[in-house]
Design an enzyme around this catalytic site. Structure first.
Site, short mmCIF file in Angstrom:
data_model
loop_
_atom_site.label_atom_id
_atom_site.label_comp_id
_atom_site.label_asym_id
_atom_site.label_seq_id
_atom_site.Cartn_x
_atom_site.Cartn_y
_atom_site.Cartn_z
N SER A 184 44.09 50.87 30.44
CA SER A 184 44.36 50.68 29.02
C SER A 184 44.78 51.98 28.35
O SER A 184 44.45 53.07 28.82
CB SER A 184 43.10 50.15 28.32
OG SER A 184 42.65 48.97 28.93
N1 SAH Z 1 38.97 48.79 31.90
C1 SAH Z 1 40.26 49.17 32.44
C2 SAH Z 1 41.32 48.16 32.12
C3 SAH Z 1 41.51 47.28 33.28
S1 SAH Z 1 42.74 46.03 33.06
C4 SAH Z 1 40.62 50.56 31.98
O1 SAH Z 1 39.75 51.39 31.94
O2 SAH Z 1 41.75 50.87 31.70
C5 SAH Z 1 41.74 44.60 33.01
C6 SAH Z 1 41.00 44.26 34.26
O3 SAH Z 1 40.31 43.05 34.01
C7 SAH Z 1 41.86 43.99 35.49
O4 SAH Z 1 41.50 44.86 36.51
C8 SAH Z 1 41.53 42.54 35.87
O5 SAH Z 1 41.49 42.31 37.25
C9 SAH Z 1 40.17 42.38 35.24
N2 SAH Z 1 39.74 41.00 35.00
C10 SAH Z 1 40.43 39.94 34.54
N3 SAH Z 1 39.65 38.85 34.49
C11 SAH Z 1 38.41 39.23 34.93
C12 SAH Z 1 37.17 38.56 35.14
N4 SAH Z 1 37.02 37.25 34.90
N5 SAH Z 1 36.13 39.27 35.61
C13 SAH Z 1 36.24 40.58 35.89
N6 SAH Z 1 37.39 41.28 35.74
C14 SAH Z 1 38.46 40.61 35.26
#
Ligand code: SAH
Length: 282
Positions: A131
């Site tokens: 993000s």
């Molecule tokens: N927190 C991260 C952003 C990751 S993007 C950062 O520090 O930048 C969002 C993430 O959410 C992805 O890796 C995706 O696989 C995960 N995601 C989507 N649905 C999910 C779920 N039901 N449970 C756990 N993770 C999920």
């Protein structure tokens, strides 16, 4: 609880200052720790983390030692990034210090590391992204809001682990769930050299939350659903907040506060753009 400025067992300033930790032989890696390198070095890594935090973190392996020169070189860009986020409207000093503290380049592939401190989201593989620093800071600020101490916080969507590391600077205990196994492993590898004792990663479907650890004082979703899963609402402590992107093509940040056993209030805030929240594991 008094507010902590940082929960890293080893303050990064002491690493950059070079006074506290002697690197294990061989000498620390002089190039940036990257997601790709970490993924490679983690291929024979340990089993997924358990749910409960324990005293003492895993010792870093020699090839995962933080490079002091690398941290020093990124001090100025990290400070500039936090200053920019402050100009964009994030006011909470603890959140800004956390943003300045966590070396974002450690979570990004080497090929993209020139953009590590730009205010952009970047690919981390598996069609997912790290993000934007602004949105990470904004969501954590919204979660803190009232000044209620963040004792136990849950993040859904660990991705590469960056936001989890920032959260661990402002909350006493952080749990983060990722549904894509290689990303869960990548986050573990990225986070290991930072030795964050109050952060636990979990592989699983975050839509189910972590009932065995609930209730949480705060929940952050890093992926957007059409609504907030009921299980997560139920796992909020009374008075706790949940911050989530909600929507499909058009998304907005939503902040939900649990006001009673069966009562929640909701505020719709600024627009945003996140990857989708998906059920199950992959
Ligand atoms: N927190 C991260 C952003 C990751 S993007 C950062 O520090 O930048 C969002 C993430 O959410 C992805 O890796 C995706 O696989 C995960 N995601 C989507 N649905 C999910 C779920 N039901 N449970 C756990 N993770 C999920």
């Amino acid at each position: 609880m008094s507010e902590k400025r940082s929960n890293f067992p080893l303050p990064l300033s002491s690493v950059t200052g070079g006074t506290t930790r002697k690197p294990a032989a061989p000498a620390p890696v002089a190039t940036p720790q990257t997601a790709t390198q970490n993924a490679r070095s983690n291929q024979a890594g340990p089993a997924p983390g358990a749910a409960k935090p324990q005293a003492g973190a895993q010792p870093p392996q020699p090839q995962q030692t933080l490079a002091r020169s690398d941290l020093m070189a990124t001090e100025a860009p990290r400070r500039a990034m936090a200053a920019r986020v402050a100009r964009q409207g994030v006011k909470d000093p603890q959140v800004l210090v956390a943003l300045e503290t966590v070396p974002r380049h450690l979570f990004i592939e080497e090929a993209l590391s020139a953009q590590a401190y730009a205010d952009v989201s970047l690919p981390i593989g598996h069609n997912q992204t790290i993000s934007q620093p602004y949105i990470v800071a904004r969501m954590i600020e919204l979660l803190k809001g009232s000044g209620r101490p963040l004792e136990r916080v849950l993040e859904i969507g660990t991705g590469c682990g960056y936001q989890a590391a920032v959260l661990a600077c402002v909350a006493k205990e952080v749990y983060s769930i990722e549904r894509i196994k290689p990303l869960h492993e990548l986050a573990k590898a990225n986070l290991r050299p930072l030795r964050i004792a109050n952060l636990r990663l979990q592989y699983g479907d975050g839509m189910l939350g972590l009932p065995q650890v609930a209730p949480f004082d705060g929940i952050i979703l890093a992926a957007a659903g059409l609504d907030v899963p009921r299980a997560l609402l139920e796992q909020m402590a009374i008075g706790a907040r949940l911050v989530a992107p909600v929507g499909a093509q058009v998304q907005h940040l939503q902040r939900i506060t649990r006001t009673g056993k069966s009562e929640w209030t909701s505020e719709t805030l600024e627009s945003c753009h996140f990857v989708p929240l998906r059920p199950g594991i992959a």
